[in-house]
Structures are given as C-alpha cells and as structure tokens.
Design a protein around this motif. Structure first.
Motif, PDB file in Angstrom:
ATOM      1  N   HIS A 103      -3.735  15.973   9.636  1.00 48.38           N
ATOM      2  CA  HIS A 103      -4.917  15.842   9.434  1.00 48.38           C
ATOM      3  C   HIS A 103      -4.878  15.254   7.937  1.00 48.38           C
ATOM      4  O   HIS A 103      -5.980  15.618   7.114  1.00 48.38           O
ATOM      5  N   VAL A 104      -3.986  14.556   7.331  1.00 45.80           N
ATOM      6  CA  VAL A 104      -4.074  13.787   6.105  1.00 45.80           C
ATOM      7  C   VAL A 104      -4.225  12.363   6.102  1.00 45.80           C
ATOM      8  O   VAL A 104      -3.751  11.855   7.087  1.00 45.80           O
ATOM      9  N   GLU A 105      -5.238  11.593   5.347  1.00 46.56           N
ATOM     10  CA  GLU A 105      -5.613  10.173   5.509  1.00 46.56           C
ATOM     11  C   GLU A 105      -4.464   9.544   4.666  1.00 46.56           C
ATOM     12  O   GLU A 105      -3.715   8.667   4.979  1.00 46.56           O
ATOM     13  N   GLY A 159       8.529   2.736  11.299  1.00 48.60           N
ATOM     14  CA  GLY A 159       8.217   3.394  10.320  1.00 48.60           C
ATOM     15  C   GLY A 159       6.577   3.842  10.003  1.00 48.60           C
ATOM     16  O   GLY A 159       5.974   4.945   9.862  1.00 48.60           O
ATOM     17  N   VAL A 160       5.815   2.600  10.265  1.00 58.04           N
ATOM     18  CA  VAL A 160       4.340   2.688  10.476  1.00 58.04           C
ATOM     19  C   VAL A 160       4.084   3.810  11.326  1.00 58.04           C
ATOM     20  O   VAL A 160       3.095   4.564  11.205  1.00 58.04           O
ATOM     21  N   VAL A 161       4.343   3.691  12.444  1.00 56.89           N
ATOM     22  CA  VAL A 161       4.082   4.342  13.624  1.00 56.89           C
ATOM     23  C   VAL A 161       4.469   5.944  13.641  1.00 56.89           C
ATOM     24  O   VAL A 161       3.467   6.755  13.509  1.00 56.89           O
ATOM     25  N   ALA A 162       5.688   6.080  12.970  1.00 57.49           N
ATOM     26  CA  ALA A 162       6.084   7.551  12.840  1.00 57.49           C
ATOM     27  C   ALA A 162       5.292   8.167  11.726  1.00 57.49           C
ATOM     28  O   ALA A 162       4.784   9.496  11.842  1.00 57.49           O
ATOM     29  N   SER A 163       5.272   7.383  10.528  1.00 58.48           N
ATOM     30  CA  SER A 163       4.220   7.807   9.323  1.00 58.48           C
ATOM     31  C   SER A 163       2.845   8.110   9.613  1.00 58.48           C
ATOM     32  O   SER A 163       2.208   9.333   9.413  1.00 58.48           O
ATOM     33  N   SER A 164       2.301   7.219  10.954  1.00 62.69           N
ATOM     34  CA  SER A 164       0.873   7.388  11.099  1.00 62.69           C
ATOM     35  C   SER A 164       0.597   8.686  11.911  1.00 62.69           C
ATOM     36  O   SER A 164      -0.147   9.433  11.721  1.00 62.69           O
ATOM     37  N   LEU A 165       1.672   8.985  12.845  1.00 56.50           N
ATOM     38  CA  LEU A 165       1.560  10.035  13.767  1.00 56.50           C
ATOM     39  C   LEU A 165       1.780  11.456  12.668  1.00 56.50           C
ATOM     40  O   LEU A 165       1.051  12.473  12.945  1.00 56.50           O
ATOM     41  N   ALA A 213       2.738   2.104   2.379  1.00 64.44           N
ATOM     42  CA  ALA A 213       1.805   2.241   1.014  1.00 64.44           C
ATOM     43  C   ALA A 213       0.804   1.437   0.974  1.00 64.44           C
ATOM     44  O   ALA A 213      -0.374   1.542   0.875  1.00 64.44           O
ATOM     45  N   LEU A 214       0.999  -0.108   1.291  1.00 67.14           N
ATOM     46  CA  LEU A 214       0.413  -0.783   1.194  1.00 67.14           C
ATOM     47  C   LEU A 214      -0.745  -0.927   2.637  1.00 67.14           C
ATOM     48  O   LEU A 214      -1.973  -1.045   2.204  1.00 67.14           O
ATOM     49  N   GLY A 215      -0.352  -0.397   3.763  1.00 66.45           N
ATOM     50  CA  GLY A 215      -1.207  -0.156   4.734  1.00 66.45           C
ATOM     51  C   GLY A 215      -2.280   1.044   4.540  1.00 66.45           C
ATOM     52  O   GLY A 215      -3.519   0.816   4.820  1.00 66.45           O
ATOM     53  N   LEU A 216      -1.766   1.961   3.820  1.00 62.01           N
ATOM     54  CA  LEU A 216      -2.734   3.299   3.458  1.00 62.01           C
ATOM     55  C   LEU A 216      -3.273   3.073   2.161  1.00 62.01           C
ATOM     56  O   LEU A 216      -4.170   3.488   1.862  1.00 62.01           O
ATOM     57  N   GLN A 217      -3.045   1.842   1.407  1.00 64.17           N
ATOM     58  CA  GLN A 217      -3.537   1.760   0.244  1.00 64.17           C
ATOM     59  C   GLN A 217      -3.205   2.936  -0.731  1.00 64.17           C
ATOM     60  O   GLN A 217      -4.060   3.389  -1.447  1.00 64.17           O
TER      61      GLN A 217
END
Lengths: 353, 398
Positions: free
Chosen positions: A72-74, A60-66, A124-128
């Motif tokens: 181009h959204v942080e 999930g973290v990988v797919a969402s980061s991609l 959410a935690l990773g992206l704060q």
C-alpha cells in the motif's frame, strides 16, 4: 538501530509467482534455460510504452508495481536495484550491430537501454520518484548490496519506505557462451532433480523480484530483515565459523535458526559449500532450496528472499523446495546463504514479526 | 556538525597522467590529454577525439606482474593501478588490519574484451578465459584480489554518476560503523561500445570539448580510474594518519524526466546539491569552488547551470569543468574529479575550464579559465548520469 520490515513483494519468475497460489503448481522444464512466465504486461504498462521497453524493464516494472501495491505504498523514498548484467539483450544487440555493420547504421535505443541502471531509472520515471536511486551490479551479491544500503538508509532517517529489487534477463549469446565454458550444464538437465545433479554447471533463469521495505511494521508485514553480510571470498573450511560469528553478532545461535534457505544450483563443484552446512551445523535444521524453480542468475538470491518471506508469513513450506524433512515447527528465524561459483557469498537473517 | 569522513589516500590514472603528481602538473600547465583515437580499432578513428591513457594493456600487465593466464579487461587493469596507488598513498601496510571494504564503479566493465572476441568465442577456445570477465563486478573483484580485500566488495553502476555513488556509499558505511576503512572509486576504459553509443546519440564533439561555452558541440570520451581511501576517525587517531581532506556531504536524487536527457529546470541536480548541503551542514555561500559535471553537451551544461543558479542564487562560486583535460570518463569521472577536488583543497587552487570563449546565453555563467590561487575550504563536485541519476559530493579541508 531501526527495524526493517518486508511489507510488500512482487515476483516475476519462471514459476507462476504473479498469481495467487504459493508454488502449488510448479512448472517443470526439460531444458537448461528457464524463461519467466510473462505476466500480462498490458495490465501494468501502456502497450506503446511497453514496446520500447527492454524485457528487464518490463519485468522490473511489473514486479515493483506488485511490491508497492502489496505494501500500500504509492511512491517510495528510495529505489535500490540489483542486477548482474542489466538489460543484457540490448547490450548484445548493440555489440552485434557494431560488429555486423562495421560501426555504421547504428541507432541509440539499444545503447541507451543497455546502461545498467535502466530498470531503476525507468521505475523512477514511471512513478515520478525523484528520490535516491542506486543500482548495484556485483554478480551474486547485487541484491544483497541493495539490502545493506536500504538498512543504512533507514538508520540515517532518510527513508521510511524503500523499493528494493533484483532483476536479470536472459541474453541468448551470453547464455551460449556460458554453455561453452560449462557454467551452464553441457547436457540438458532440466529442473526436476537439480539438487542431485552429478555434473558441473547450472541451469540459467531470469526474473525480477522486488520488495517494499519499511521501518514500520504493518498488519501485512511478511517478516523483519535482521541483518545482511557479504563476502567476496570465503573458503569452505571457514564457512561454518563465519556463519556462527554472523549469527552471534545478531544474538542468535545455530539452534535458533528454524529454517535455512540455500542457493544450491546443481553445480557439482560448488554445491559442496551448501553440502558442508547441510551435513554440518544445520544437519538438524529444515533446509530448502529454490534455484531449480527460478534457475541460476545473478539476482536469483532475490527469489530465495521472496521464498523465505512467504514461508515466514504463511508458516508453510511448499513440498518441492524441501531438501530434507524435519518435523514442522514455527519458522521464526530464517537464514539465507548463497554464493556463485565459490565467490560472492551472502548471509541474510529474516525473522517473523 | 560532523567534520565528515577522512580521506587518507588517493590514486589516479587518466589521459593527463599516470599518478596524482602527473595529473596535478598537467592541470597546472593547462595541458589536456585529448587526441585522435590511437589504440582502438574503429572506423571513426579520424573523426573522434578522446582522452586515452598512454599505457598499453601489455605495459599495464607487465607493470602489475600478472601471469600469462590473466584475464583482465582494460577496466580492471586501470582500476588495479589506481587502487594500488591509493593504498600506498595512505601508508597502509596491512590492508586487513581493520575491517576494509572495496566499492568500485564501472559502466563498461569488461566490454572491451567482449566486443573484441564476441564471435571468436564461438569459433575457438583461445580467449574463453575472458568470457567470465564481462560482467561489471569482475573488475572490482580483481581489484579486491590484488589489494587482498576479501569481505565487503561491491560495485555500483549508475552510468556517469557511478563513482560519486561509490564514494557516497563508502562514506555512509564508515559513518554507520560497518567498515573502518574503504577503498572507493571507479574505472572505465574506452570501448567501441561507448564510442559508438555516444556517437549515435549525437553528443560527441568532433573537436576539443568546450564545457559551459555557448557554442559547445558535445563531449569527448575518456578513460580513467581513480580511487580514494576513506578511514574512520578511530583509525585516523590511532595511526596518527595524515588526512588529505574530508567527504563532508553527499546527495543523490533522480531527475525522473528522461532516460538520457536532463530536465530543463535541473530538478534532479538541484535536489542532489540540496541533499549534499543538508548532510554537510554547511551553507552554499561556504563553497569556494564547484567542480562541475560540465560534459560540454548542449543539454547537460544548460541544465546544470540552471540547477546551480537555483541552489546558489546570484552568488555563484568559482566554477570549472575539468572534462576539457580528461574527456568524460563515464563511471570513473566522479572519482577522478574527487581527486582534482582534493588537490584543489590541498594546494588552494582552482583548475581551469579549458576551451571556453562565450558564456551560455541563458545563464551567463563564466567559468574559471586560468589556474587561480585562493583559499579553498569547501569544494562541491557534481556528477550526473543516464537514467536521471544526479549526485553531488562536498569535500572539505577541515
């Protein structure tokens, strides 16, 4: 009504979908369990953190980061996740530990991870990201519930970018049980000729597919999400009329649909739903399917959504997803239809921008 | 300012009663439903206290007239009972006379059957019918079948805030005109999975839980199901429906702090309450009663207290946690507390926070400890879950 655009995609699956090609190097399996092709997790997650993460969280973290990077959204204004079973391996680990050790010597890690909203929470935690964070867990329509929610969020003026995804991981014990009851095919079928299978059950997969939705179109937009509907129960005989009503509500006719993306999973009993429209109202429409590539899982329809979005943007259809061969045309309006074992049906319309 | 979304029916089963009436009576008499575990075979039988519903699966199956071949988990059984009550309470004779949906919440789903037959499944076929019922959507699917709802049916699982989010989604769907009527709520049964899970986290109390007490020692788990009927203004006007209360505001935010612990400054909870006020269009000073999340864990109650202080300043409204009555019923908690919030509005009452002695040193917040009569126009209800999931609902009289 605000528009809803698909501006970014990320897909971890049993195919090479984190790489640059578009299903031009298909991976074939001769078993009924399709594992994801693991991306290099280290590129996305610090190794110490990755060790503590469930497979579903990592995917999930990988797919969402991609998906975010692609758009181009942080940090998005909402995170909406669909999952049929959550972090299933941890659920299995905790249940078996309870039984094997007669409720003694348990540690909380797998219990914590087993909570259904762990993937959405960890992203959410990773992206704060302190924004709205929902998790839908309703079998085959988990991902589509997310899409409906996201569309409403835009209309409520509560968000301008939303991260939406579907994620499910294999659980060995659960797969064994689904094999026992015939939901996974009894014989090793593999994925080369799934659509022509003459037996019951399917082949199971796993994956994480995320997209960044926005109320604003960009030059990178893949497609526009027009409408989504879900139906808990729908009979084969009412399927065509339901589709027509849904299309009419969106001012579309059968003839307007340039491509239909179907959820055939090779189950002789339930693929008849797809057959009905393949041979019926969409007889002359280009048809594609994808579960031979992704495997069946509760959020496999998100892979279909990824596929449809890519086809619209690239205006090309990978050969191995074609069910029939219609003359090439411009793929403007695309309809997605999925169901699992005759229940939890979904219809989605995508449109080129 | 819109008056919100009408609530026209409700139903509940909890450890303090198997109907709205029974729950109200227990609340008025300060009669809790917490006792030692009796219906689940666990080695912790003498050390853990829970809120159990006094109906066995067999009794529930009989009450619902289910056939021999049924494969209902206890979550599904409880859910169907509460949802049917809500439909009856709303005076609905034909559930499909308008576009009706169902949004349910659960965290354990069919785990009670999974943990019972986990290895037996591999040995013989006796209980194979339960295998397909493990996933969280199964109980919702069964409730929909029992109510005759065939179209929009979905399930939310965000741990202990789940049913607040189901109510929130339902209200939004009515406002968006996507549904005319929606059954919203949640159900969770007790299971060895959750009992042992919370035990390993060391947040279970070995005695009656003491929400908002300085010497609180953790939570009691409970099982429950509750559902509300939400209907559009058009349906309410057309059928001249009695409105019990309104969903006036709602908000969800993420604490983004820790997978299981709440932040020290109650950031997520503060944001959720602020969002709910924004949707509702009312001001904090208009709240007459806060039905707090108040699980009685050291972490939650402090974090929630701080968040409440951040939102309400020095003027904190009357507040109580009703978890001393029912235990923490996880995904069902927000739905049963919605029923209690609506009862508070209907009867102009505040229900007591049981087992409280000493205020938390850091905040000094003193909850209401005896049944209190007062005019109640607005109730704010908090529900927070693992994964930093924070939700607030505001209910109103008019």
């Amino acid at each position: 009504m605000k528009n809803c655009y698909i501006n970014g995609l990320g897909c971890v699956s049993a195919q090479k979908t984190t790489e640059s090609g578009f299903l031009d190097d298909i991976v074939f399996y001769d078993t009924n369990i399709l594992p994801v092709i693991n991306p290099n997790y280290k590129e996305y997650i610090p190794p110490a953190a990755a060790r503590r993460m469930a497979k579903g969280v990592k995917m999930g973290v990988v797919a969402s980061s991609l998906a975010l990077k692609d758009a181009h959204v942080e940090v998005p204004d909402a995170i909406i996740t669909g999952t049929g079973m959550g972090c299933l391996q941890d659920s299995e680990k905790f249940v078996s530990a309870i039984i094997d050790n007669d409720e003694e010597f348990l540690t909380p890690t797998s219990f914590i991870q087993s909570t259904h909203n762990t993937v959405g929470a960890q992203i959410a935690l990773g992206l704060q990201c302190k924004a709205y964070n929902f998790t839908y867990v309703h079998s085959a329509i988990s991902f589509e519930s997310c899409l409906i929610d996201a569309q409403m969020k835009f209309n409520e003026d509560e968000a301008s970018t939303i991260l939406v995804g579907g994620v499910d991981e294999h659980g060995k014990h659960t797969n064994d049980l689904h094999h026992l009851i015939g939901h996974i095919k009894k014989e090793e079928a593999g994925n080369t000729d799934l659509i022509n299978s003459k037996t019951e059950g399917s082949i199971f997969g796993e994956g994480a597919i995320f997209c960044t939705l926005s109320d604003e179109q960009t030059e990178h937009s893949y497609a526009k999400l027009v409408d989504v509907e879900i139906y808990s129960q729908l009979s084969e005989e009412h399927l065509e009329s339901r589709i027509k009503t849904f299309l009419e509500a969106n001012k579309l006719s059968i003839e307007d649909i340039d491509l239909i993306v179907l959820g055939n999973n090779g189950d002789l009993t339930f693929d008849s739903y797809y057959k009905t429209i393949e041979e019926g109202i969409f007889k002359n429409t280009q048809q594609v399917y994808y579960k031979h590539l992704s495997g069946e899982f509760n959020t496999a329809s998100a892979f279909g959504f990824w596929l449809a979005s890519k086809i619209i943007k690239k205006q090309e259809i990978p050969t191995l997803v074609k069910i029939n061969d219609q003359p090439k045309k411009i793929y403007k309006n695309v309809l997605l239809y999925n169901q699992y074992r005759g229940e939890n049906h979904s219809l989605v319309v995508l449109q080129s921008c | 300012m819109s008056k919100g979304v009408a609530i026209t029916g409700m139903g509940i089963v909890s450890s303090i009663g198997n109907s709205v009436e029974e729950n109200l009576n227990a609340l008025l008499q300060s009669k809790h439903g917490i006792s030692k575990i009796s219906s689940i075979k666990t080695r912790h039988i003498d050390e853990i206290m829970v809120g159990e519903i006094d109906l066995s699966n067999e009794e529930l199956i009989k009450q619902l007239n289910l056939p021999e071949s049924q494969n209902y988990s206890r979550t599904a059984l409880l859910g169907v009972v509460a949802a049917k009550q809500a439909v009856e309470n709303a005076g609905i004779s034909d559930i499909n006379d308008c576009r009706t949906g169902l949004i349910s919440a659960t965290s354990v789903g069919g785990m009670d059957m999974t943990e019972k037959y986990y290895y037996q499944y591999l040995e013989d076929e006796t209980n194979h019918k339960y295998i397909g019922g493990h996933h969280a959507g199964d109980s919702t699917h069964k409730i929909a079948e029992q109510l005759g709802i065939t179209d929009f049916v979905t399930t939310i699982s965000t741990a202990c805030s789940s049913s607040a989010n189901a109510i929130m989604l339902g209200a939004r769907m009515i406002k968006a005109g996507k549904l005319d009527r929606v059954v919203v709520g949640g159900a969770d049964c007790l299971s060895k999975f959750t009992i042992n899970g919370f035990k390993t986290l060391m947040i279970l109390s070995d005695t009656y839980c003491k929400p908002f007490d300085n010497d609180r020692t953790g939570l009691n788990l409970g099982e429950a199901a509750a559902f509300l009927i939400l209907e559009s203004d058009e349906i309410v006007a057309k059928e001249n429906k009695k409105v019990l209360a309104y969903v006036s505001g709602y908000g969800n935010a993420n604490d983004a702090f820790h997978q299981t612990a709440s932040s020290e400054n109650g950031e997520g909870a503060t944001l959720a309450m602020q969002k709910a006020f924004k949707v509702s269009g009312i001001l904090p000073e208009q709240i007459d009663y806060i039905n707090a999340h108040g699980t009685a864990t050291p972490n939650n109650d402090l974090s929630e207290s701080i968040a409440i202080q951040r939102v309400f300043g020095s003027k904190i409204p009357d507040l109580s946690s009703t978890k001393g009555f029912t235990g923490h019923t996880l995904a069902a908690a927000a739905a049963i507390e919605a029923v209690y919030s609506i009862l508070a509005i209907q009867h102009n009452l505040i229900f007591p926070n049981l087992n409280f002695n000493t205020a938390i040193a850091e905040t000094g917040i003193v909850p209401v400890t005896k049944v209190k009569e007062k005019q109640i126009n607005y109730v704010l209800s908090n529900s927070f879950g693992f994964g930093g999931n924070c939700s607030t609902l505001i209910f109103s009289k008019n």
